[in-house]
Motif scaffolding. Structure first.
Motif, PDB file in Angstrom:
ATOM      1  N   SER A 165      10.380  11.114 -17.725  1.00 32.94           N
ATOM      2  CA  SER A 165       9.052  10.756 -18.233  1.00 32.94           C
ATOM      3  C   SER A 165       8.483  11.823 -19.170  1.00 32.94           C
ATOM      4  O   SER A 165       7.592  11.534 -19.967  1.00 32.94           O
ATOM      5  N   ALA A 208       2.774  15.284 -14.068  1.00 33.98           N
ATOM      6  CA  ALA A 208       3.334  13.939 -14.213  1.00 33.98           C
ATOM      7  C   ALA A 208       3.154  13.138 -12.926  1.00 33.98           C
ATOM      8  O   ALA A 208       2.782  11.959 -12.950  1.00 33.98           O
ATOM      9  N   LEU A 209       3.394  13.777 -11.800  1.00 35.96           N
ATOM     10  CA  LEU A 209       3.230  13.100 -10.519  1.00 35.96           C
ATOM     11  C   LEU A 209       1.771  12.790 -10.222  1.00 35.96           C
ATOM     12  O   LEU A 209       1.427  11.711  -9.732  1.00 35.96           O
ATOM     13  N   LYS A 222      13.353  10.770 -12.465  1.00 30.41           N
ATOM     14  CA  LYS A 222      12.392   9.918 -13.170  1.00 30.41           C
ATOM     15  C   LYS A 222      11.253  10.753 -13.748  1.00 30.41           C
ATOM     16  O   LYS A 222      10.753  10.464 -14.840  1.00 30.41           O
ATOM     17  N   VAL A 223      10.844  11.789 -13.039  1.00 34.27           N
ATOM     18  CA  VAL A 223       9.780  12.666 -13.542  1.00 34.27           C
ATOM     19  C   VAL A 223      10.242  13.359 -14.827  1.00 34.27           C
ATOM     20  O   VAL A 223       9.527  13.370 -15.830  1.00 34.27           O
ATOM     21  N   THR A 276       7.726   0.961  -4.471  1.00 33.65           N
ATOM     22  CA  THR A 276       7.458   1.805  -5.627  1.00 33.65           C
ATOM     23  C   THR A 276       6.536   2.945  -5.202  1.00 33.65           C
ATOM     24  O   THR A 276       5.504   2.723  -4.565  1.00 33.65           O
ATOM     25  N   ASN A 287      -0.582  12.313 -12.353  1.00 30.94           N
ATOM     26  CA  ASN A 287      -1.173  11.396 -13.330  1.00 30.94           C
ATOM     27  C   ASN A 287      -0.775   9.945 -13.096  1.00 30.94           C
ATOM     28  O   ASN A 287      -0.967   9.090 -13.964  1.00 30.94           O
ATOM     29  N   ARG A 329       4.028   6.154  -5.687  1.00 30.41           N
ATOM     30  CA  ARG A 329       2.984   6.674  -6.569  1.00 30.41           C
ATOM     31  C   ARG A 329       2.044   7.516  -5.728  1.00 30.41           C
ATOM     32  O   ARG A 329       1.539   7.070  -4.697  1.00 30.41           O
ATOM     33  N   LEU A 348       2.372   8.579 -12.131  1.00 26.52           N
ATOM     34  CA  LEU A 348       3.713   8.101 -12.418  1.00 26.52           C
ATOM     35  C   LEU A 348       4.205   7.201 -11.293  1.00 26.52           C
ATOM     36  O   LEU A 348       4.131   7.554 -10.119  1.00 26.52           O
ATOM     37  N   ARG A 349       4.725   6.045 -11.638  1.00 27.06           N
ATOM     38  CA  ARG A 349       5.292   5.113 -10.663  1.00 27.06           C
ATOM     39  C   ARG A 349       6.806   5.274 -10.666  1.00 27.06           C
ATOM     40  O   ARG A 349       7.429   5.281 -11.732  1.00 27.06           O
ATOM     41  N   VAL A 350       7.384   5.390  -9.484  1.00 23.81           N
ATOM     42  CA  VAL A 350       8.823   5.620  -9.370  1.00 23.81           C
ATOM     43  C   VAL A 350       9.444   4.543  -8.486  1.00 23.81           C
ATOM     44  O   VAL A 350       9.087   4.404  -7.313  1.00 23.81           O
TER      45      VAL A 350
END
Length: 436
Positions: free
Chosen positions: A354, A368-369, A350-351, A383, A371, A385, A373-375
């Motif tokens: 993105s 990305a993590l 997912k990262v 979820t 900032n 984060r 990012l919701r996974v």
């Protein structure tokens, strides 16, 4: 659970300096390298900064040791790479998975981390090691994120470059304490080590939340070959009141089996008691090996991080195994290590997605993590984060973002769900009296 408490501020200045230094050097050298632009743009995990170059990551775990072994984790990581590459990779990029055996010692763990830096890995994904104090310095120095560690050390919940997908032992023990609140006396048998000293307050936080008094703390050698004395002592402590069935909780890691051998012999001379444990020290293989329905774990409560292996939410992971590792007996879909590796690679994928067509580097993955990012993980976890510091920072776990556990029970020799859904241990952990 080892290591001293660290906070994000301990390492953040160094990380920011590294990012800033990288930008200044590249800008200052732009004119000098105009004719060598491809070489100037080389970044970790790529070759020349070209968008479709392979993405290199690493997965490590101990193998072929006399103690803890998790061969299914690197084996599954390799299978995942074959599976995702057969489908065109991630955003058109092939995934290159390096694996490393940390040999369950500090030297091996440090070597694995140094290899990850040398090979320009953009992340360490879905790994297991008890030696965070040995591997995190190298990862932090190279700016490499650690995504989805097994959750066996405190540092995984304190390092600014750690992105855990489960709540580790803190959540498991707190959740188990809640489940055992209806027991009589509770005895905890744990290693006589600094790491073992952290276990009683975590279990007791759950017991306290359920209105139960603290457990009876029993220290034991972590490398003993028998635990006859400790087993008898635990039985005496939990059978003091007739009719008030007590609970015995071994938390000796890979020595749980040794303790249960002693316990099985000793319990014949005492009234009935219940046993309980956390997933990782007990799984279906252990239950089968100790007698199944007639063994000491029958009726035991066991806390885990994820749904039981028969849950359809694991179908994606099982498809990878069927397609790429059907005959690999190292990979057990019921193993918590394999499950953690699947979730960790779900996060990593997912990262990368993105980032679109942008560069995939240790820095961009981390950013990305960081900032927000919701996974989503298909319901296997809430979820995910990772924020600067999360709710559990006040008790020393600033990176612990998933405090959910599942409650399972051994019925007729099989590990099945004891309660529908997850139990959130965040509030319980916030009241834990953990000292650092």
């Amino acid at each position: 659970m080892t290591g001293r408490r660290r906070t994000r501020s301990t390492f953040l200045p160094g990380l920011l300096t590294r990012h800033a230094r990288h930008g200044v050097l590249c800008a200052g050298a732009a004119v000098a390298c105009a004719s060598l632009l491809a070489g100037c743009g080389v970044v970790p995990g790529t070759t020349g900064g070209v968008g479709d170059d392979p993405i290199t990551v690493m997965t490590w775990a101990p193998q072929d040791t006399k103690a803890t072994n998790k061969p299914g984790m690197p084996a599954f990581a390799r299978a995942y790479a074959r599976w995702v590459n057969a489908k065109g990779g991630i955003n058109g990029r092939k995934l290159n998975v390096l694996t490393c055996n940390d040999h369950n010692d500090s030297v091996g763990a440090a070597k694995c981390a140094r290899q990850a830096a040398k090979e320009n890995a953009v992340a360490v994904v879905g790994s297991y090691s008890q030696y965070a104090d040995s591997f995190f310095p190298s990862l932090e120095g190279a700016g490499i994120p650690y995504i989805g560690g097994y959750g066996v050390t405190n540092a995984e919940f304190t390092s600014p470059l750690s992105y855990p997908v489960n709540g580790g032992q803190p959540a498991l023990l707190a959740g188990l304490g809640r489940a055992l609140a209806d027991c009589g006396p509770v005895a905890l048998i744990r290693p006589d080590t600094i790491a073992g000293d952290q276990l009683p307050p975590l279990l007791d936080s759950g017991l306290k939340a359920g209105g139960h008094k603290a457990s009876k703390d029993q220290r034991a050698a972590e490398d003993a070959t028998e635990y006859d004395g400790q087993a008898a002592r635990a039985l005496r402590a939990t059978t003091t009141t007739p009719g008030d069935e007590g609970c015995v909780v071994p938390a000796l890691g890979d020595r749980n089996g040794t303790f249960m051998d002693s316990f099985r012999r000793a319990r014949e001379d005492y009234p009935d008691v219940r046993t309980a444990a956390v997933l990782g020290s007990v799984d279906q293989t252990v239950i089968d090996a100790t007698g199944g329905a007639s063994g000491p774990y029958e009726g035991s409560y066991i806390t885990g991080w994820y749904p039981v292996a028969s849950d359809p939410r694991w179908d994606g992971m099982k498809q990878v195994i069927r397609d790429e590792a059907f005959d690999d007996n190292r990979i057990d879909p019921a193993d918590a290590g394999v499950q953690t590796t699947w979730i960790a690679y779900t996060v990593f994928r997912k990262v990368v997605e993105s980032l679109g067509s942008g560069e995939v580097t240790a820095d961009t993955v981390t950013e990305a993590l960081d900032n927000g990012l919701r996974v989503g993980t298909g319901g296997l976890t809430p979820t995910l984060r990772w924020r600067f510091q999360d709710k559990l920072a006040s008790v020393g776990f600033p990176r612990l973002v998933n405090a959910n556990v599942t409650l399972q029970v051994v019925r007729q020799g099989r590990l099945v769900s004891a309660r529908k859904g997850f139990v959130d241990t965040t509030g319980t952990l916030q009241n834990a009296d953990v000292n650092y």
